[in-house]
Design an enzyme around this catalytic site. Structure first.
Site, PDB file in Angstrom:
ATOM      1  CG  ASN A   8      33.760  23.414  64.206  1.00  0.00           C
ATOM      2  OD1 ASN A   8      34.256  23.333  63.079  1.00  0.00           O
ATOM      3  ND2 ASN A   8      34.453  23.777  65.259  1.00  0.00           N
ATOM      4  NE  ARG A  92      35.681  27.563  63.586  1.00  0.00           N
ATOM      5  CZ  ARG A  92      36.800  26.873  63.697  1.00  0.00           C
ATOM      6  NH1 ARG A  92      36.775  25.574  63.857  1.00  0.00           N
ATOM      7  NH2 ARG A  92      37.944  27.477  63.630  1.00  0.00           N
ATOM      8  CG  HIS A 182      41.299  31.762  66.745  1.00  0.00           C
ATOM      9  ND1 HIS A 182      42.623  31.761  67.115  1.00  0.00           N
ATOM     10  CD2 HIS A 182      40.888  30.483  66.802  1.00  0.00           C
ATOM     11  CE1 HIS A 182      43.012  30.518  67.367  1.00  0.00           C
ATOM     12  NE2 HIS A 182      41.973  29.721  67.181  1.00  0.00           N
ATOM     13  NE  ARG A 243      47.564  25.034  64.055  1.00  0.00           N
ATOM     14  CZ  ARG A 243      46.417  25.669  64.275  1.00  0.00           C
ATOM     15  NH1 ARG A 243      46.327  26.959  64.085  1.00  0.00           N
ATOM     16  NH2 ARG A 243      45.365  25.009  64.689  1.00  0.00           N
ATOM     17  CD  GLU A 387      35.698  29.928  68.351  1.00  0.00           C
ATOM     18  OE1 GLU A 387      35.949  30.082  67.160  1.00  0.00           O
ATOM     19  OE2 GLU A 387      36.367  29.201  69.110  1.00  0.00           O
TER      20      GLU A 387
END
Ligand code: ADP
Length: 401
Positions: A8, A92, A182, A243, A387
């Site tokens: 990742n 990823r 996601h 965010r 993940e």
């Protein structure tokens, strides 16, 4: 052994896990961090409780990959003799847009396409492309690499869910639409939930709440994403650590004008300085917010209330979108661990058939577990996400193993 290295890569970091897919165990994991700044590697071998930390220069992703090879194959943290033992590498990738609707093998053309999507995801895709090129340089020739996209799972959304009310040419020419993110997590947890419920995912309507530093909620109907809260970028939807989540677009232009922000500055403001951090003035971390709530901090209480209210509204709207729900699941750092958030979200939701066992809910942290009461019409579950494991499984599937 069937080994898959999952990578990742961000602009300054390269997180990795080496998985033995015979039993899906993690042989090693870590992070080559501070790429382009100075450089630091943190390497762990869970089976031996081994941790290795070192400062080392990483001018580019290439040096970080070289270090990754070194820590995996030499020294006390060694877990393999050579990189040729690895069956494949799975990467990823954040933005696959409409170009990639599933995982695929890495070729020069694929890397170029990922890089070309950088305009849609400047923070992520260009670093992904740099990392893919660096990895190709460092790996033994012929090692297959696979890219797995955060957006791919959401490519099943219908146009009525993914289009914005902007002039159509902005979609056709600028590719402005909801992509959702996601996806790997939502796919993994909805499959895990179906297995845990003893049902086929095709027969379930699930609201999947992935709540972490970044959060998104997805309506999964019959195993397919039909709507999701994140949008063109991961900024949309509910409030997150730093965010803002969804904001009236006119408020955005108004704040820009008032503060004299450039578009880039406004984007930084909404991505890095808003959310829990900007609202509470305390922290971007949910634990700090929940602790401050206990002390009666008003802004923390407001932040927490907003989070819970927004999640509730998504559950309600997705129940409408799917004409009912069979299950709601919570995952991600907050969803798996914060009983407070789960309890508050599920409070006063009897109308939707949602009712949880409060005592049980308070005892569940990071475990696959049903938390709804036996008489509830809708099952509520905590489902840990993984993940990396799904990326590794996808990687093997793409290379035909
Ligand atoms: P990311 O989106 O970066 O992967 P995570 O999924 O790890 O983030 O989630 C991080 C969030 O999870 C933080 O807000 C953190 O406070 C929250 N979290 C982690 N552990 C707990 C806990 N025990 N109780 C409450 N919140 C927690």
């Amino acid at each position: 052994m069937n080994l898959v290295l999952v990578v990742n890569a961000g602009s300054s970091s390269l997180k990795y896990q080496l998985l033995n897919m015979d039993d899906e165990s993690v042989l090693a994991k870590g992070n080559c961090d501070r790429i382009g700044i100075d450089g630091h590697v943190s390497h762990k071998v869970p089976s031996r409780d081994y941790v290795f930390e070192q400062d080392c220069p990483f001018p580019t992703h290439t040096e970080a990959f070289e270090k990754l090879v070194e820590v995996l194959t030499t020294g006390d943290g060694k877990v393999i003799d050579s990189m040729s033992e690895i069956s494949a590498v799975g990467h990823r990738i954040v933005q696959g847009a409409e170009v990639f609707d599933k995982a695929c093998l890495v070729t020069e053309e694929v890397i170029d396409k990922i890089d070309a999507l950088s305009e849609l995801a400047p923070v992520h895709n260009h670093p992904h492309a740099l990392a893919l090129r660096a990895c190709t340089k460092v790996l033994p020739k012929g090692t297959p690499q696979v890219v797995v996209f955060d957006t791919a799972f959401h490519q099943t959304m219908p146009p009525k869910a993914y289009m914005f009310g902007l002039p159509y040419e902005d979609y056709k020419e600028l590719h402005v639409r909801k992509y959702g993110f996601h996806g790997t997590s939502h796919r993994f947890v909805s499959q895990s939930l179906a297995e845990a419920m003893g049902k086929d995912v095709k027969d379930l309507k699930i609201v999947s709440c992935h709540l972490g530093n970044g959060s998104s909620i997805t309506a999964v109907d019959g195993g397919k994403s039909v709507d999701t809260s994140m949008g063109f970028t991961p900024l949309d939807g509910i409030i997150m650590g730093t965010r803002s989540g969804a904001v009236d677009p006119s408020a955005v232009t108004y704040v820009m004008e008032k503060h004299g922000f450039t578009p880039h500055e406004m984007s930084q403001y909404m991505n890095k300085k808003s959310g829990f951090l900007g609202l509470s003035k305390i922290s971007s971390d949910n634990r700090d917010i929940q602790n401050a709530c206990l002390e009666g901090n008003e802004l923390a209480i407001l932040t927490s209330d907003m989070l819970q209210y927004q999640i509730k509204k998504y559950i309600g709207s997705y129940a409408a979108a799917m004409n009912g729900i069979d299950a709601v699941l919570f995952t991600g750092g907050i969803g798996e661990n914060s009983w407070e958030v789960r309890e508050a979200v599920c409070e006063n939701m009897e109308y939707f058939g949602i009712k949880i066992d409060k005592e049980l809910n308070r005892s569940i942290r990071g475990k696959l577990r049903k938390i709804s009461t036996p008489d509830a019409r809708v099952e509520v579950w905590v489902v840990p996400t993984n993940e990396e494991l799904l990326i590794a499984r996808d990687t093997l599937a793409v290379i035909g193993k």
